[in-house]
Design a protein around this motif. Structure first.
Motif, PDB file in Angstrom:
ATOM      1  N   ASN A  63       5.868  32.548  21.197  1.00  0.00           N
ATOM      2  CA  ASN A  63       4.503  32.714  20.717  1.00  0.00           C
ATOM      3  C   ASN A  63       3.441  32.560  21.796  1.00  0.00           C
ATOM      4  O   ASN A  63       2.474  33.325  21.827  1.00  0.00           O
ATOM      5  CB  ASN A  63       4.226  31.725  19.577  1.00  0.00           C
ATOM      6  N   ALA A  64       3.585  31.575  22.670  1.00  0.00           N
ATOM      7  CA  ALA A  64       2.542  31.305  23.663  1.00  0.00           C
ATOM      8  C   ALA A  64       2.802  32.025  24.983  1.00  0.00           C
ATOM      9  O   ALA A  64       1.869  32.295  25.740  1.00  0.00           O
ATOM     10  CB  ALA A  64       2.429  29.801  23.915  1.00  0.00           C
ATOM     11  N   ILE A  65       4.066  32.340  25.273  1.00  0.00           N
ATOM     12  CA  ILE A  65       4.414  32.948  26.567  1.00  0.00           C
ATOM     13  C   ILE A  65       4.789  34.411  26.405  1.00  0.00           C
ATOM     14  O   ILE A  65       4.286  35.285  27.111  1.00  0.00           O
ATOM     15  CB  ILE A  65       5.568  32.156  27.237  1.00  0.00           C
ATOM     16  N   ARG A  66       5.719  34.689  25.482  1.00  0.00           N
ATOM     17  CA  ARG A  66       6.110  36.044  25.063  1.00  0.00           C
ATOM     18  C   ARG A  66       6.934  36.799  26.104  1.00  0.00           C
ATOM     19  O   ARG A  66       7.372  37.910  25.860  1.00  0.00           O
ATOM     20  CB  ARG A  66       4.877  36.882  24.702  1.00  0.00           C
ATOM     21  N   ILE A  67       7.161  36.195  27.266  1.00  0.00           N
ATOM     22  CA  ILE A  67       7.848  36.892  28.356  1.00  0.00           C
ATOM     23  C   ILE A  67       9.188  36.209  28.632  1.00  0.00           C
ATOM     24  O   ILE A  67       9.273  34.978  28.662  1.00  0.00           O
ATOM     25  CB  ILE A  67       6.999  36.874  29.644  1.00  0.00           C
ATOM     26  N   HIS A  68      10.229  36.991  28.850  1.00  0.00           N
ATOM     27  CA  HIS A  68      11.532  36.448  29.233  1.00  0.00           C
ATOM     28  C   HIS A  68      11.394  35.797  30.611  1.00  0.00           C
ATOM     29  O   HIS A  68      10.872  36.414  31.545  1.00  0.00           O
ATOM     30  CB  HIS A  68      12.565  37.575  29.288  1.00  0.00           C
ATOM     31  N   PRO A  69      11.835  34.560  30.773  1.00  0.00           N
ATOM     32  CA  PRO A  69      11.655  33.890  32.075  1.00  0.00           C
ATOM     33  C   PRO A  69      12.297  34.629  33.241  1.00  0.00           C
ATOM     34  O   PRO A  69      11.754  34.630  34.351  1.00  0.00           O
ATOM     35  CB  PRO A  69      12.284  32.508  31.857  1.00  0.00           C
ATOM     36  N   ALA A  91       3.891  46.364  33.006  1.00  0.00           N
ATOM     37  CA  ALA A  91       2.427  46.443  32.934  1.00  0.00           C
ATOM     38  C   ALA A  91       1.876  45.378  31.989  1.00  0.00           C
ATOM     39  O   ALA A  91       0.848  44.739  32.271  1.00  0.00           O
ATOM     40  CB  ALA A  91       2.002  47.830  32.476  1.00  0.00           C
ATOM     41  N   GLU A  92       2.564  45.167  30.861  1.00  0.00           N
ATOM     42  CA  GLU A  92       2.095  44.160  29.903  1.00  0.00           C
ATOM     43  C   GLU A  92       2.228  42.757  30.486  1.00  0.00           C
ATOM     44  O   GLU A  92       1.348  41.912  30.311  1.00  0.00           O
ATOM     45  CB  GLU A  92       2.878  44.278  28.596  1.00  0.00           C
ATOM     46  N   ILE A  93       3.325  42.523  31.194  1.00  0.00           N
ATOM     47  CA  ILE A  93       3.528  41.215  31.837  1.00  0.00           C
ATOM     48  C   ILE A  93       2.459  40.983  32.898  1.00  0.00           C
ATOM     49  O   ILE A  93       1.907  39.890  33.028  1.00  0.00           O
ATOM     50  CB  ILE A  93       4.943  41.132  32.460  1.00  0.00           C
ATOM     51  N   ALA A  94       2.149  42.028  33.657  1.00  0.00           N
ATOM     52  CA  ALA A  94       1.114  41.912  34.698  1.00  0.00           C
ATOM     53  C   ALA A  94      -0.229  41.538  34.090  1.00  0.00           C
ATOM     54  O   ALA A  94      -0.981  40.729  34.652  1.00  0.00           O
ATOM     55  CB  ALA A  94       1.003  43.225  35.460  1.00  0.00           C
ATOM     56  N   GLY A  95      -0.529  42.091  32.909  1.00  0.00           N
ATOM     57  CA  GLY A  95      -1.788  41.766  32.249  1.00  0.00           C
ATOM     58  C   GLY A  95      -1.842  40.318  31.787  1.00  0.00           C
ATOM     59  O   GLY A  95      -2.844  39.627  31.981  1.00  0.00           O
ATOM     60  N   LEU A  96      -0.740  39.847  31.189  1.00  0.00           N
ATOM     61  CA  LEU A  96      -0.704  38.466  30.698  1.00  0.00           C
ATOM     62  C   LEU A  96      -0.765  37.446  31.829  1.00  0.00           C
ATOM     63  O   LEU A  96      -1.293  36.343  31.656  1.00  0.00           O
ATOM     64  CB  LEU A  96       0.581  38.245  29.880  1.00  0.00           C
ATOM     65  N   ASP A 117       1.944  33.794  41.542  1.00  0.00           N
ATOM     66  CA  ASP A 117       3.366  33.550  41.294  1.00  0.00           C
ATOM     67  C   ASP A 117       3.581  33.624  39.787  1.00  0.00           C
ATOM     68  O   ASP A 117       3.150  32.737  39.043  1.00  0.00           O
ATOM     69  CB  ASP A 117       3.760  32.167  41.840  1.00  0.00           C
ATOM     70  N   LYS A 118       4.224  34.683  39.314  1.00  0.00           N
ATOM     71  CA  LYS A 118       4.360  34.924  37.880  1.00  0.00           C
ATOM     72  C   LYS A 118       5.110  33.799  37.167  1.00  0.00           C
ATOM     73  O   LYS A 118       4.856  33.507  36.007  1.00  0.00           O
ATOM     74  CB  LYS A 118       5.087  36.257  37.634  1.00  0.00           C
ATOM     75  N   SER A 119       6.046  33.162  37.863  1.00  0.00           N
ATOM     76  CA  SER A 119       6.832  32.115  37.213  1.00  0.00           C
ATOM     77  C   SER A 119       5.982  30.889  36.877  1.00  0.00           C
ATOM     78  O   SER A 119       6.305  30.147  35.945  1.00  0.00           O
ATOM     79  CB  SER A 119       8.013  31.708  38.095  1.00  0.00           C
ATOM     80  N   VAL A 120       4.880  30.685  37.610  1.00  0.00           N
ATOM     81  CA  VAL A 120       4.009  29.535  37.332  1.00  0.00           C
ATOM     82  C   VAL A 120       3.340  29.702  35.966  1.00  0.00           C
ATOM     83  O   VAL A 120       3.051  28.722  35.276  1.00  0.00           O
ATOM     84  CB  VAL A 120       2.953  29.361  38.449  1.00  0.00           C
ATOM     85  N   TYR A 121       3.108  30.945  35.564  1.00  0.00           N
ATOM     86  CA  TYR A 121       2.560  31.216  34.232  1.00  0.00           C
ATOM     87  C   TYR A 121       3.462  30.607  33.164  1.00  0.00           C
ATOM     88  O   TYR A 121       2.993  29.943  32.235  1.00  0.00           O
ATOM     89  CB  TYR A 121       2.432  32.731  34.041  1.00  0.00           C
ATOM     90  N   PHE A 122       4.770  30.831  33.296  1.00  0.00           N
ATOM     91  CA  PHE A 122       5.738  30.299  32.334  1.00  0.00           C
ATOM     92  C   PHE A 122       5.695  28.779  32.322  1.00  0.00           C
ATOM     93  O   PHE A 122       5.624  28.152  31.264  1.00  0.00           O
ATOM     94  CB  PHE A 122       7.144  30.789  32.708  1.00  0.00           C
TER      95      PHE A 122
END
Length: 807
Positions: free
Chosen positions: A517-523, A539-544, A550-555
């Motif tokens: 719900n809060a992350i929505r992206i596969h780690p 593209a959707e991941i890039a937007g979120l 560092d994309k992993s820090v988002y998670f």
């Protein structure tokens, strides 16, 4: 006026006991300058006109009789509210300043300019009524504020307009409803040096959760520019939440939620003719947070200081100067809604069936309402409102209050939790959905909808009239028990709703719910972002994750914050967080997930739980989960969090998982870290003694244990009659693992629905000596009662047995 002495008084000479002299707002500013400046709370300097000055103005211009007559005509039905308000305001605006009062204001303004080393300092001119900001009547937004006022003539004009605003339609009707005598309420005007927040930022802050009354958090809304847009709900602000009990530790950063708002406009300085104006924000401003973590913590610490000093929950406004970057508190008043709620009784709403989701927004309140839409886009058309319908509009201001009182619920396109629509809805006890963005485009008058604010921070508007039920929970009905009764929680947005329940902690917090719900992206899609081949998902991941290099820090950040909301609700009681327990088909449904998941015939007993954590297919994803837990415990400060491993099939698998956890900074026993294991496989029972050597406790997952003990798919409709958690084979398993856990000195609990549905099952667990039972919040009181009865029956039985023993 006889006895008239002081037209103005400097803020630093005022105390909060001076409400009769300068109103609630100005007396509070003086109190903070005098008492809280030494504690680091900064308040801009200024002065205030006194209530004596107001009454002198009224009497010098002989206004009492004509104003009284106009009010009397209105109450007698001889004139409309609009006609009455307009006539009184014209009387005030056409009146002349008494010479002594005008001179005192001008001299004080010159001194304030001198203090600021400016020829003519820019000031904020704010109304402060003598019946304002009381614990049981907020009067929020009833009178006017004028910003960026420069020059003596403009200041006098703004002060007179403040006097006139004591008789806006909304102020007249509010006083009438609250039983205040119109001719006994005076108005003080606060003249305060402007903070250059037009170049910085500003917003509103509460020392309590505005929706649930949870008293351990500070809520901060923030936007670029002057703060009026936040108060009026014209902008969707950032929202930050801070956990108060951990603020005193300088090594921690207990910011438990950060949401970046749209912030599409900002209010800046204008011209002499138009002192302020709105302009669009830049793309960079819209995507950036207004406040840094350090600034968030500073404001939160100020909020707790102010709350402690006043002895009640507080509603504050703050500003940051764009030149100096200094923060200031520009207003503080008691919070009047949650503070006055009955904390012993609250209602729990639950939707049983619903239509499709039409639009979402921020939930205000916790209720559900069904009804017909009445769409009104302009205040000029409020006469068309149909009583009892759901008001849908772009935004509201105090002019809308008369029809808001007649609405069943309120929905707006814009605004945050501290907007006018939100504040008034709370005061009226109405559910509201603010900041939807598109409600006025999606919904239409006459349409049947259901407004649900009962499902967490995010509210939903469903098509049609939903079927829902309301359950009243009375805290006086909750007995004390030796057996711990804990909660199963999954949704961080709804966690605060249950803080009043006397639960013994959280027995099951499902990490996968936060991820979906809060992350929505596969780690693994974040770890391998650069090599993703699914361009749409990329593209959707890039937007979120736009704000993260560092994309992993988002998670890590989002998972830690989501779990922190749950961990804070019952802090310092234990909160058991189960590491992710998606099945492969569920993981594949996350953004970018299909590239990293195998296709399985039976995911329920496939590549899930512990087996994933040390596998090359998911090991890097599990490392992110561990980093989030490490941040949650060490940086945010929630040492009450216990980690739990699901679906651990063998002792050797337990050893592998614990080794991987240690490699990622989570070592059992280090820094008080406890690690539990789910007991949901027969091997967990058969080898309980060996598992207890590797884990601090067990949590019986009765659903999976029943499924695997009886060989029955729990989702099969054809076999539903065979799926029975009270089957003797299942009860044997449960009794056995409780015995083994007790013998090994390990803790043991159960998380499942059976104790809620079957009082005899709760009795069975108590007889077995289980340490804790974890249930859904809506069944908490019933289970508490079942457990209490079972404990009393056990005690009675033990006494009879003891009485039968000879000698």
């Amino acid at each position: 006026m006889n006895g008239f002495v002081a037209p103005i008084v400097w803020l630093e000479k005022l105390k909060r006991t001076d409400v009769a002299k300068v109103g609630g707002k100005n007396s509070s500013l003086g109190e903070m300058i005098q008492e809280l400046g030494q504690h680091g709370v900064d308040v801009p300097p200024g002065f205030a006109t006194t209530s004596d000055a107001y009454w002198n103005f009224v009497d010098e211009n002989h206004l009492r009789e004509p104003v009284g007559k106009l009010i009397a005509d209105w109450t007698a039905g001889k004139a409309t509210l609009s006609e009455t308000g307009a006539a009184i305001r014209q009387l005030v605006l056409r009146a002349d300043w008494p010479e002594a009062t005008a001179e005192a204001i001008i001299q004080a303004y010159r001194e304030l300019s001198g203090r600021a080393a400016r020829e003519q300092v820019s000031v904020a001119v704010r109304s402060s009524a003598t019946a304002e900001d009381l614990p049981d009547a907020s009067f929020a937004g009833q009178q006017e504020t004028f910003l960026n006022i420069v020059g003596e003539a403009e200041l006098l004009r703004a002060c007179k307009r403040c006097f006139a605003s004591l008789f806006t339609d909304r102020a007249i009707s509010y006083r009438q409803a609250k039983g205040f005598d119109h001719m006994k309420v005076a108005l003080s005007v606060g003249i305060q040096q402007m903070v250059r927040s037009d170049l910085g930022g500003s917003g509103v802050m509460f020392s309590i959760d505005t929706e649930t009354g949870f008293d351990k958090v500070v809520i901060i809304d923030a936007a670029w520019g002057l703060g009026e847009n936040v108060v009026q709900g014209a902008v969707d602000p950032d929202e930050y939440q801070v956990f108060k009990p951990l603020l005193d530790d300088p090594t921690l950063m207990p910011v438990i939620s950060k949401k970046c708002g749209g912030k599409t406009i900002k209010m800046i300085y204008g011209t002499a003719q138009e002192p302020t104006r709105n302009v669009p924000t830049s793309k960079a401003e819209r995507s950036a947070f207004v406040l840094s973590d350090e600034e968030i913590l500073t404001l939160a610490r100020w909020a707790t200081t102010i709350e402690r000093h006043y002895g009640c929950a507080m509603d504050m406004e703050w500003a940051r100067d764009g030149h100096t970057q200094r923060l200031y508190i520009v207003q503080a008043r008691p919070e009047t809604v949650q503070s006055n709620r009955d904390t012993a009784v609250f209602s729990s709403y639950q939707i049983k069936s619903k239509g499709k989701t039409l639009v979402k927004g921020l939930s205000i309140g916790d209720a559900i309402v069904s009804g017909q839409v009445c769409l009104i886009e302009n205040a000029r058309d409020i006469g068309q409102f149909i009583d009892g319908s759901i008001l849908v509009t772009s935004t509201t201001d105090p002019d809308w209050v008369p029809i808001m009182k007649r609405a069943a619920a309120i929905v707006t396109d814009h605004g945050g939790r501290t907007s006018h629509a939100a504040i008034v809805s709370r005061e009226l006890g109405l559910p509201a959905v603010v900041g939807t963005g598109t409600a006025t485009q999606v919904l239409h008058s006459g349409q049947e909808i259901t407004v649900s604010c009962a499902e967490g921070d995010e509210a939903a508007i469903y098509e049609g009239l939903a079927d829902y039920e309301v359950q009243t929970l009375d805290m006086d009905d909750v007995p004390a028990t030796r057996t711990r009764v804990m909660l199963n929680l999954a949704n961080p947005g709804a966690a605060f709703r249950w803080w009043r329940l006397p639960a013994d902690g959280v027995g099951l917090a499902r990490m996968e719910f936060v991820i979906s719900n809060a992350i929505r992206i596969h780690p693994m899609a974040l770890v391998n972002f650069d090599t993703l081949t699914d361009q749409k998902a990329k593209a959707e991941i890039a937007g979120l994750t736009a704000a993260y290099a560092d994309k992993s820090v988002y998670f890590v950040d989002k998972l830690a914050e989501g779990l922190a909301r749950i961990a804070s609700t019952f802090h310092p009681k234990p909160v058991i967080v189960r590491m992710s327990d998606f099945k492969t088909n569920e993981y594949a449904g996350l953004l970018g997930g299909s590239a990293f998941e195998p296709t399985e015939e039976n995911p329920m007993i496939g590549f899930r739980g512990a087996s994933r954590y040390y596998s090359p297919l998911y090991r890097d994803g599990f490392a992110l989960e561990c980093r989030a837990i490490r941040k949650l415990r060490n940086q945010l400060g929630f040492k009450n969090v216990v980690v739990m491993i699901p679906f651990c099939r063998s002792v050797s698998e337990a050893e592998k998982v614990l080794e991987v956890m240690a490699e990622n900074g989570l070592r059992r026993g280090e820094d008080d870290l406890q690690v539990f294991v789910m007991c949901e496989i027969p091997s967990n029972v058969i080898l309980a003694k060996q598992f207890a050597q590797h884990f601090d406790g067990f949590s019986i997952g009765s659903n999976d244990l029943t499924q695997l003990t009886l060989g029955v798919d729990r989702d099969s409709g054809e076999l539903a009659d065979l799926f029975d958690e009270q089957d003797e084979a299942v009860k044997w398993m449960i009794r056995k693992v409780i015995e083994e856990a007790k013998a090994a000195g390990a803790k043991i609990g159960l998380c499942g629905q059976a104790p809620s549905d079957h009082p005899e099952f709760a009795k069975f667990l108590v007889e077995c000596g289980i340490d804790s039972i974890s249930v859904t919040p809506d069944s908490f009181i019933a289970v508490k009662q079942n457990v209490s009865e079972a404990e009393m029956a056990n005690e009675a039985g033990a006494q009879i047995f003891a009485d039968d023993i000879p000698g």
